[in-house]
Design an enzyme around this catalytic site. Structure first.
Site, PDB file in Angstrom:
ATOM      1  N   LYS A  17       0.836  -1.213   0.000  1.00 11.27           N
ATOM      2  CA  LYS A  17       0.000   0.000   0.000  1.00 11.27           C
ATOM      3  C   LYS A  17       0.870   1.262   0.000  1.00 11.27           C
ATOM      4  O   LYS A  17       0.641   2.180  -0.775  1.00 11.27           O
ATOM      5  CB  LYS A  17      -0.923   0.032   1.235  1.00 11.27           C
ATOM      6  CG  LYS A  17      -1.836  -1.176   1.355  1.00 11.27           C
ATOM      7  CD  LYS A  17      -2.718  -1.116   2.583  1.00 11.27           C
ATOM      8  CE  LYS A  17      -1.989  -1.153   3.909  1.00 11.27           C
ATOM      9  NZ  LYS A  17      -1.246  -2.418   4.172  1.00 11.27           N
ATOM     10  N   ARG A  92      -9.585   1.322   8.617  1.00 13.94           N
ATOM     11  CA  ARG A  92      -9.029   0.049   9.044  1.00 13.94           C
ATOM     12  C   ARG A  92     -10.075  -0.866   9.665  1.00 13.94           C
ATOM     13  O   ARG A  92      -9.797  -2.015   9.957  1.00 13.94           O
ATOM     14  CB  ARG A  92      -8.011   0.421  10.105  1.00 13.94           C
ATOM     15  CG  ARG A  92      -6.883  -0.466  10.383  1.00 13.94           C
ATOM     16  CD  ARG A  92      -5.926  -0.571   9.261  1.00 13.94           C
ATOM     17  NE  ARG A  92      -4.664  -1.050   9.733  1.00 13.94           N
ATOM     18  CZ  ARG A  92      -3.492  -0.561   9.374  1.00 13.94           C
ATOM     19  NH1 ARG A  92      -3.425   0.419   8.515  1.00 13.94           N
ATOM     20  NH2 ARG A  92      -2.401  -1.087   9.842  1.00 13.94           N
ATOM     21  N   ARG A 128      11.903  -5.198   4.856  1.00 12.68           N
ATOM     22  CA  ARG A 128      11.643  -3.775   4.591  1.00 12.68           C
ATOM     23  C   ARG A 128      12.606  -2.866   5.337  1.00 12.68           C
ATOM     24  O   ARG A 128      12.902  -3.065   6.505  1.00 12.68           O
ATOM     25  CB  ARG A 128      10.218  -3.418   5.003  1.00 12.68           C
ATOM     26  CG  ARG A 128       9.964  -1.910   4.937  1.00 12.68           C
ATOM     27  CD  ARG A 128       8.518  -1.545   5.026  1.00 12.68           C
ATOM     28  NE  ARG A 128       7.854  -2.134   6.156  1.00 12.68           N
ATOM     29  CZ  ARG A 128       6.531  -2.110   6.324  1.00 12.68           C
ATOM     30  NH1 ARG A 128       5.770  -1.545   5.417  1.00 12.68           N
ATOM     31  NH2 ARG A 128       5.997  -2.645   7.382  1.00 12.68           N
ATOM     32  N   ARG A 162      11.379  -1.088  10.869  1.00 12.99           N
ATOM     33  CA  ARG A 162      10.290  -0.770  11.796  1.00 12.99           C
ATOM     34  C   ARG A 162      10.230  -1.771  12.941  1.00 12.99           C
ATOM     35  O   ARG A 162      10.458  -2.952  12.739  1.00 12.99           O
ATOM     36  CB  ARG A 162       8.954  -0.768  11.040  1.00 12.99           C
ATOM     37  CG  ARG A 162       8.671   0.562  10.379  1.00 12.99           C
ATOM     38  CD  ARG A 162       7.505   0.576   9.453  1.00 12.99           C
ATOM     39  NE  ARG A 162       6.306  -0.113   9.899  1.00 12.99           N
ATOM     40  CZ  ARG A 162       5.173  -0.147   9.206  1.00 12.99           C
ATOM     41  NH1 ARG A 162       5.101   0.505   8.038  1.00 12.99           N
ATOM     42  NH2 ARG A 162       4.129  -0.796   9.643  1.00 12.99           N
ATOM     43  N   ARG A 173      -0.271  -8.630  13.579  1.00  7.72           N
ATOM     44  CA  ARG A 173      -0.846  -7.667  12.618  1.00  7.72           C
ATOM     45  C   ARG A 173      -1.714  -8.386  11.594  1.00  7.72           C
ATOM     46  O   ARG A 173      -2.766  -7.884  11.188  1.00  7.72           O
ATOM     47  CB  ARG A 173       0.278  -6.888  11.923  1.00  7.72           C
ATOM     48  CG  ARG A 173       0.910  -5.857  12.858  1.00  7.72           C
ATOM     49  CD  ARG A 173       2.260  -5.388  12.357  1.00  7.72           C
ATOM     50  NE  ARG A 173       2.200  -4.734  11.078  1.00  7.72           N
ATOM     51  CZ  ARG A 173       3.254  -4.583  10.265  1.00  7.72           C
ATOM     52  NH1 ARG A 173       4.438  -5.031  10.624  1.00  7.72           N
ATOM     53  NH2 ARG A 173       3.131  -3.960   9.123  1.00  7.72           N
TER      54      ARG A 173
HETATM   55  P1  AP5 Z   1       4.883  -1.535   1.830  1.00 10.48           P
HETATM   56  O1  AP5 Z   1       4.522  -0.770   0.598  1.00 10.48           O
HETATM   57  O2  AP5 Z   1       5.593  -0.808   2.902  1.00 10.48           O
HETATM   58  O3  AP5 Z   1       3.592  -2.319   2.394  1.00 10.48           O
HETATM   59  P2  AP5 Z   1       2.313  -1.808   3.142  1.00 10.48           P
HETATM   60  O4  AP5 Z   1       1.130  -2.495   2.550  1.00 10.48           O
HETATM   61  O5  AP5 Z   1       2.267  -0.304   3.184  1.00 10.48           O
HETATM   62  O6  AP5 Z   1       2.600  -2.430   4.566  1.00 10.48           O
HETATM   63  P3  AP5 Z   1       2.541  -1.816   6.030  1.00 10.48           P
HETATM   64  O7  AP5 Z   1       3.290  -2.780   6.891  1.00 10.48           O
HETATM   65  O8  AP5 Z   1       2.998  -0.387   6.071  1.00 10.48           O
HETATM   66  O9  AP5 Z   1       1.033  -1.890   6.307  1.00 10.48           O
HETATM   67  P4  AP5 Z   1       0.365  -1.878   7.631  1.00 10.48           P
HETATM   68  O10 AP5 Z   1      -1.031  -1.667   7.193  1.00 10.48           O
HETATM   69  O11 AP5 Z   1       0.598  -3.070   8.486  1.00 10.48           O
HETATM   70  O12 AP5 Z   1       1.095  -0.691   8.435  1.00 10.48           O
HETATM   71  P5  AP5 Z   1       0.677   0.826   8.738  1.00 10.48           P
HETATM   72  O13 AP5 Z   1       1.884   1.639   8.628  1.00 10.48           O
HETATM   73  O14 AP5 Z   1      -0.538   1.233   8.008  1.00 10.48           O
HETATM   74  O15 AP5 Z   1       5.754  -2.812   1.352  1.00 10.48           O
HETATM   75  C1  AP5 Z   1       6.275  -3.722   2.285  1.00 10.48           C
HETATM   76  C2  AP5 Z   1       7.649  -4.223   1.773  1.00 10.48           C
HETATM   77  O16 AP5 Z   1       7.430  -4.976   0.576  1.00 10.48           O
HETATM   78  C3  AP5 Z   1       8.625  -3.096   1.392  1.00 10.48           C
HETATM   79  O17 AP5 Z   1       9.930  -3.479   1.722  1.00 10.48           O
HETATM   80  C4  AP5 Z   1       8.475  -2.959  -0.141  1.00 10.48           C
HETATM   81  O18 AP5 Z   1       9.693  -2.533  -0.737  1.00 10.48           O
HETATM   82  C5  AP5 Z   1       8.139  -4.413  -0.529  1.00 10.48           C
HETATM   83  N1  AP5 Z   1       7.273  -4.487  -1.683  1.00 10.48           N
HETATM   84  C6  AP5 Z   1       6.159  -3.723  -1.944  1.00 10.48           C
HETATM   85  N2  AP5 Z   1       5.590  -4.101  -3.104  1.00 10.48           N
HETATM   86  C7  AP5 Z   1       6.349  -5.123  -3.599  1.00 10.48           C
HETATM   87  C8  AP5 Z   1       6.265  -5.932  -4.773  1.00 10.48           C
HETATM   88  N3  AP5 Z   1       5.277  -5.779  -5.676  1.00 10.48           N
HETATM   89  N4  AP5 Z   1       7.217  -6.888  -4.960  1.00 10.48           N
HETATM   90  C9  AP5 Z   1       8.227  -7.073  -4.034  1.00 10.48           C
HETATM   91  N5  AP5 Z   1       8.356  -6.330  -2.903  1.00 10.48           N
HETATM   92  C10 AP5 Z   1       7.419  -5.362  -2.692  1.00 10.48           C
HETATM   93  O19 AP5 Z   1       0.244   0.692  10.286  1.00 10.48           O
HETATM   94  C11 AP5 Z   1       1.197   0.429  11.296  1.00 10.48           C
HETATM   95  C12 AP5 Z   1       0.493   0.474  12.656  1.00 10.48           C
HETATM   96  O20 AP5 Z   1      -0.046   1.796  12.892  1.00 10.48           O
HETATM   97  C13 AP5 Z   1      -0.726  -0.455  12.794  1.00 10.48           C
HETATM   98  O21 AP5 Z   1      -0.352  -1.772  13.183  1.00 10.48           O
HETATM   99  C14 AP5 Z   1      -1.538   0.269  13.876  1.00 10.48           C
HETATM  100  O22 AP5 Z   1      -0.995   0.054  15.163  1.00 10.48           O
HETATM  101  C15 AP5 Z   1      -1.328   1.741  13.523  1.00 10.48           C
HETATM  102  N6  AP5 Z   1      -2.341   2.238  12.570  1.00 10.48           N
HETATM  103  C16 AP5 Z   1      -2.100   2.703  11.300  1.00 10.48           C
HETATM  104  N7  AP5 Z   1      -3.252   3.097  10.732  1.00 10.48           N
HETATM  105  C17 AP5 Z   1      -4.238   2.874  11.646  1.00 10.48           C
HETATM  106  C18 AP5 Z   1      -5.642   3.066  11.634  1.00 10.48           C
HETATM  107  N8  AP5 Z   1      -6.272   3.559  10.546  1.00 10.48           N
HETATM  108  N9  AP5 Z   1      -6.346   2.718  12.742  1.00 10.48           N
HETATM  109  C19 AP5 Z   1      -5.734   2.219  13.854  1.00 10.48           C
HETATM  110  N10 AP5 Z   1      -4.393   2.017  13.933  1.00 10.48           N
HETATM  111  C20 AP5 Z   1      -3.657   2.333  12.827  1.00 10.48           C
END
Ligand code: AP5
Length: 215
Positions: A17, A92, A128, A162, A173
């Protein structure tokens, strides 16, 4: 507050994402809103909000809805979403989706679900690295920095792992995703303007399809 196009990127942790949202923001000029990035920034700054969220995020749980809603409203009030906005990691759960629908006040979002196989997720997340300077996302297995594991090839910033990318937190997660976020697939698909892309392909292939769908 007025909105242009609103694109929601939905998907499991590690689906891509953040990677895709950054690319779409560059190609479209839309505002990128990542609640994960906003919360991590609050933790880094040591603000009251950050202090309340740190342990919750490191355990892989969701931060309380009212704190996230407050962040999203603050970001929206910056007024930069006129041409369009990409929501990454938000909403979410169903309560957040209902809140968003009130904020959007009749504007119907386009929802793009990035589907990815679970065995890919652990490798993607454990590999990552994120630049502490410009936020660029790398992967030691799939897309390493040309300057090695510790330095950003774009700005020279330090690459960090991270805290929630440890294997036991990744498992939690994924559990939270299945319980609370996956039901949003039904919520948005029943409202139309819902698309699915195969996120197991290369970053550029996925980006090309998302660009086309988001237009
Ligand atoms: P990346 O693009 O970083 O993946 P992502 O889907 O953004 O994964 P996240 O881990 O950031 O999602 P998340 O939803 O768990 O975390 P968030 O920050 O929102 O890609 C991942 C890796 O894969 C990278 O190394 C990239 O290079 C690689 N990659 C990407 N595409 C690829 C491809 N096609 N081929 C090969 N490699 C690839 O949330 C973190 C925390 O914040 C949550 O756990 C929660 O505690 C809190 N939080 C955030 N939002 C909320 C909310 N709305 N409500 C409540 N708590 C929240």
């Amino acid at each position: 507050m007025s909105f242009g196009r609103v694109v929601i990127l939905l998907g499991a942790p590690g689906a891509g994402k953040g990677t895709q949202a950054k690319l779409l923001a560059e190609s479209s000029g839309y505002l990128h809103v990542s609640t994960g990035d906003l919360l991590r920034e609050a933790v880094r700054q040591g603000s009251e909000l950050g202090k309340r969220c740190k342990a919750i995020m490191e355990a892989g749980e969701l931060v309380p809805d009212e704190l996230v809603s407050q962040l999203v409203e603050e970001k929206n009030s910056s007024g930069r979403a006129d041409s369009g906005m990409i929501l990454d990691g938000y909403p979410r759960n169903l309560a957040q989706a209902e809140f968003l629908s009130r904020v959007l006040n009749g504007v119907r979002p386009k929802t793009i679900r990035i589907r990815v196989d679970e065995d890919q997720v652990v490798k993607r997340l454990s590999g990552r690295r994120t630049c502490s300077g410009c936020g660029r996302i790398y992967n030691v297995f799939f897309s390493p920095s040309a300057k090695g594991e510790a330095e950003c090839e774009a700005c020279g910033g330090k690459l960090l792992q991270r805290k929630d990318d440890r294997e036991e937190v990744i498992r939690e997660r994924m559990h939270v995703y299945r319980q609370q976020t996956a039901p949003m697939i039904g919520y948005y698909s029943s409202r139309g303007d819902f698309f699915e892309v195969d996120g197991n392909r290369s970053v550029s292939e996925v980006a090309a399809e998302i660009d086309r769908l988001a237009a």
